[in-house]
Design a protein around this motif. Structure first.
Motif, PDB file in Angstrom:
ATOM      1  N   SER A 162       0.859  -1.219  -0.181  1.00  0.00           N
ATOM      2  CA  SER A 162      -0.040   0.087   0.000  1.00  0.00           C
ATOM      3  C   SER A 162       0.951   1.429   0.167  1.00  0.00           C
ATOM      4  CB  SER A 162      -0.888   0.033   1.076  1.00  0.00           C
ATOM      5  OG  SER A 162      -0.165   0.242   2.483  1.00  0.00           O
ATOM      6  N   HIS A 163       1.816   1.431   0.895  1.00  0.00           N
ATOM      7  CA  HIS A 163       3.212   2.383   0.801  1.00  0.00           C
ATOM      8  C   HIS A 163       4.229   1.859   1.329  1.00  0.00           C
ATOM      9  CE1 HIS A 163       1.062   2.419   4.778  1.00  0.00           C
ATOM     10  NE2 HIS A 163       1.829   3.612   5.228  1.00  0.00           N
ATOM     11  N   SER A 164       5.240   2.679   1.567  1.00  0.00           N
ATOM     12  CA  SER A 164       6.335   2.210   2.115  1.00  0.00           C
ATOM     13  C   SER A 164       6.719   2.202   3.485  1.00  0.00           C
ATOM     14  CB  SER A 164       7.603   3.135   1.526  1.00  0.00           C
ATOM     15  OG  SER A 164       7.702   4.424   2.214  1.00  0.00           O
ATOM     16  N   HIS A 165       5.780   2.318   4.488  1.00  0.00           N
ATOM     17  CA  HIS A 165       6.293   2.458   5.684  1.00  0.00           C
ATOM     18  C   HIS A 165       6.163   0.913   6.442  1.00  0.00           C
ATOM     19  CE1 HIS A 165       4.264   6.792   6.586  1.00  0.00           C
ATOM     20  NE2 HIS A 165       5.711   6.663   6.187  1.00  0.00           N
ATOM     21  N   ILE A 166       7.355   0.902   7.445  1.00  0.00           N
ATOM     22  CA  ILE A 166       7.520  -0.346   7.848  1.00  0.00           C
ATOM     23  C   ILE A 166       6.524  -0.941   8.633  1.00  0.00           C
ATOM     24  CG2 ILE A 166       8.663   0.558   9.973  1.00  0.00           C
ATOM     25  CD1 ILE A 166      10.994  -1.166   9.429  1.00  0.00           C
ATOM     26  N   ASP A 167       5.716  -0.302   9.369  1.00  0.00           N
ATOM     27  CA  ASP A 167       4.555  -0.866  10.087  1.00  0.00           C
ATOM     28  C   ASP A 167       3.515  -1.658   9.183  1.00  0.00           C
ATOM     29  OD1 ASP A 167       3.781   1.669   9.485  1.00  0.00           O
ATOM     30  OD2 ASP A 167       2.512   1.801  10.892  1.00  0.00           O
ATOM     31  N   HIS A 168       3.491  -1.498   7.924  1.00  0.00           N
ATOM     32  CA  HIS A 168       2.560  -1.862   7.188  1.00  0.00           C
ATOM     33  C   HIS A 168       3.213  -3.205   6.231  1.00  0.00           C
ATOM     34  CE1 HIS A 168      -0.906   0.252   8.406  1.00  0.00           C
ATOM     35  NE2 HIS A 168      -0.150   1.218   8.447  1.00  0.00           N
ATOM     36  N   ILE A 169       4.416  -3.025   5.716  1.00  0.00           N
ATOM     37  CA  ILE A 169       4.970  -3.895   4.875  1.00  0.00           C
ATOM     38  C   ILE A 169       6.391  -4.532   5.602  1.00  0.00           C
ATOM     39  CG2 ILE A 169       4.043  -2.548   2.970  1.00  0.00           C
ATOM     40  CD1 ILE A 169       6.933  -1.846   2.293  1.00  0.00           C
ATOM     41  N   ALA A 227      -0.669  12.374   0.413  1.00  0.00           N
ATOM     42  CA  ALA A 227      -1.646  12.931   1.559  1.00  0.00           C
ATOM     43  C   ALA A 227      -0.803  12.343   2.777  1.00  0.00           C
ATOM     44  CB  ALA A 227      -2.777  12.411   1.109  1.00  0.00           C
ATOM     45  N   HIS A 228      -1.084  11.155   2.768  1.00  0.00           N
ATOM     46  CA  HIS A 228      -0.182  10.366   4.021  1.00  0.00           C
ATOM     47  C   HIS A 228       1.258  10.238   3.808  1.00  0.00           C
ATOM     48  CE1 HIS A 228       0.758   7.815   7.265  1.00  0.00           C
ATOM     49  NE2 HIS A 228       1.320   6.740   6.607  1.00  0.00           N
ATOM     50  N   GLU A 229       1.653   9.858   2.538  1.00  0.00           N
ATOM     51  CA  GLU A 229       3.113  10.106   2.336  1.00  0.00           C
ATOM     52  C   GLU A 229       3.045   9.639   0.569  1.00  0.00           C
ATOM     53  OE1 GLU A 229       6.389   7.414   3.070  1.00  0.00           O
ATOM     54  OE2 GLU A 229       5.177   5.459   2.523  1.00  0.00           O
ATOM     55  N   VAL A 246      -4.758   2.866   3.172  1.00  0.00           N
ATOM     56  CA  VAL A 246      -4.078   2.879   4.345  1.00  0.00           C
ATOM     57  C   VAL A 246      -3.833   4.105   5.056  1.00  0.00           C
ATOM     58  CG1 VAL A 246      -2.246   1.891   5.702  1.00  0.00           C
ATOM     59  CG2 VAL A 246      -3.471   0.291   4.192  1.00  0.00           C
ATOM     60  N   ASP A 247      -4.076   4.393   6.387  1.00  0.00           N
ATOM     61  CA  ASP A 247      -3.555   5.497   7.241  1.00  0.00           C
ATOM     62  C   ASP A 247      -4.351   6.896   6.736  1.00  0.00           C
ATOM     63  OD1 ASP A 247      -1.961   4.100   8.785  1.00  0.00           O
ATOM     64  OD2 ASP A 247      -0.065   4.513   7.482  1.00  0.00           O
ATOM     65  N   VAL A 248      -5.610   6.745   6.244  1.00  0.00           N
ATOM     66  CA  VAL A 248      -6.290   7.987   5.902  1.00  0.00           C
ATOM     67  C   VAL A 248      -7.589   7.898   6.765  1.00  0.00           C
ATOM     68  CG1 VAL A 248      -7.365   9.194   4.114  1.00  0.00           C
ATOM     69  CG2 VAL A 248      -5.150   8.114   3.604  1.00  0.00           C
TER      70      VAL A 248
HETATM   71 ZN   LIG Z   1       2.008   4.918   6.938  1.00  0.00          ZN
END
Ligand SMILES: [Zn+2]
Length: 380
Positions: A162-169, A227-229, A246-248
């Protein structure tokens, strides 16, 4: 100890009494006792010319907090301990997870499933020859193969980020194998920079849109800007009428602090409106204990508009410099801090009556939302 701290103790007592029904007599007796102790300490210090009074006379020693601003909200500001957070409303709760398994599997229809530990959410899509995993939060990624095995014996052939953030991938590498990894091109850029072995680089990237067809299953990926990143995408499963962003939007909850750390707050507001107008039946937001409905997105959009209005009014009606120590007049950052603090306090006061019992976590993040909003309105 400063008067400010005493007043905060008074405020904390106020919250206690409101939420635990503490007896007023006991409360007043406790405050009176605390004040007496402080007075004794201060008079001993004054008599002995102790280190405390010397240090407050030095202009290069950080001072204790001063008098509170007028009309301070009863919700503790950032950095002040909250005695008891507000209860989570029933509307924010979801089905319990199976504590033996450590996750919950939710059937979203036609081979699409949500996995959650009731804090994070991800998905997988089963097709005739394999499984597409969408995000792998490290907190429960070790359970993803087990969750898939509940409904399919097919291998993981694809991962969508969904995006690069470590807590999701950050659990992607642990899934093993050599899956095709699909992400928006900004996510590739950010992951190259992160050089994190737990987040393998995407093998397929796109700019605006990408349609993933596997067997008779379809996922439509689209990028709607920052938006989020940068790189955070919308993931639509048209046959299942499911949208994952995710995260919106956080169904039943306040966004995480500072609009979930949105890197572009006007972009964030715009994406909530886009999600609102799209056709879908189930929203997977990446967090909290349940999926979302259109009613959840409407509430979040209404909250966003209220924060914007409250912060705009506070910016327009708060007088800069009021109550600023004259010794700080030549310090522009001190002047701004004094102004912005009072703007945020007014913003919190405006929103509390309507929202404190309507969205879970209001007391936890409302100061953050007000600070982020007034900052965005001033400079973006
Ligand atoms: Zn995030």
């Amino acid at each position: 100890m400063s008067k400010y701290r005493l007043t905060l103790m008074g405020a904390a007592d106020h919250r206690c009494s409101r939420y635990h029904g503490e007896n007023n007599f006991m409360k007043n007796a406790r405050i009176a006792w605390l004040r007496l102790v402080v007075l004794i300490i201060l008079s001993i210090c004054a008599g002995a010319n102790c280190a405390y009074s010397q240090s407050t006379n030095s202009s290069n020693t950080p001072r204790e907090a001063g008098e509170p601003y007028p009309n301070m909200p009863s919700i503790a500001p950032i950095g002040v301990r909250i005695d008891k957070y507000l209860d989570v409303p029933a509307s924010a709760k979801g089905p319990a997870i199976d504590s033996a398994k450590g996750y919950r599997l939710q059937d979203l229809g036609k081979g699409l499933y949500m996995i959650t530990d009731n804090a994070y959410q991800s998905m997988f899509l089963v097709y005739d020859r394999g499984v597409v995993v969408v995000d792998a939060p490290p907190g429960y990624a070790a359970h993803i193969p087990q969750a898939i095995a509940e409904v399919s014996d097919k291998p993981i052939t694809h991962i969508v980020y969904s995006h690069s953030h470590i807590d999701h991938i950050g659990g992607a590498k642990a899934l093993g194998g050599q899956p095709v990894i699909i992400a928006q091109e900004e996510t590739l850029r950010l992951l190259k920079r992160a050089a994190d072995p737990n987040r393998p680089l995407p093998t397929v990237t796109f700019s605006d849109k990408y349609t993933l067809r596997v067997g008779n299953q379809v996922l439509e990926l689209s990028y709607h800007g920052n938006a989020h990143e940068p790189g955070n995408i919308f993931i639509s499963a048209p046959a299942q009428r499911v949208l994952m962003v995710v995260d919106v939007v956080f169904p039943g909850w306040m966004p995480w602090r500072r609009f979930a750390l949105a890197q572009d707050i006007p972009g964030y507001f715009a994406q909530v409106e886009e999600i609102r107008k799209m056709g879908w039946e189930t929203l997977v937001g990446g967090h909290v204990a349940r999926t979302g409905t259109h009613a959840d997105v409407d509430v979040q959009a209404e909250f966003n508009q209220d924060v914007k209005q409250a912060a705009a009014t506070a910016l327009a009606t708060t007088k800069p410099g009021e109550g600023l120590n004259p010794l700080d007049k030549a310090n522009p950052w001190a002047g701004f801090d004094n102004y912005i603090d009072r703007v945020a306090a007014q913003c919190v006061n405006t929103l509390a009556p309507k929202w404190s019992s309507r969205l879970a976590g209001f007391d936890i993040y409302i100061w953050d939302q007000c600070f982020a909003m007034e900052q965005s309105l001033r400079i973006e």
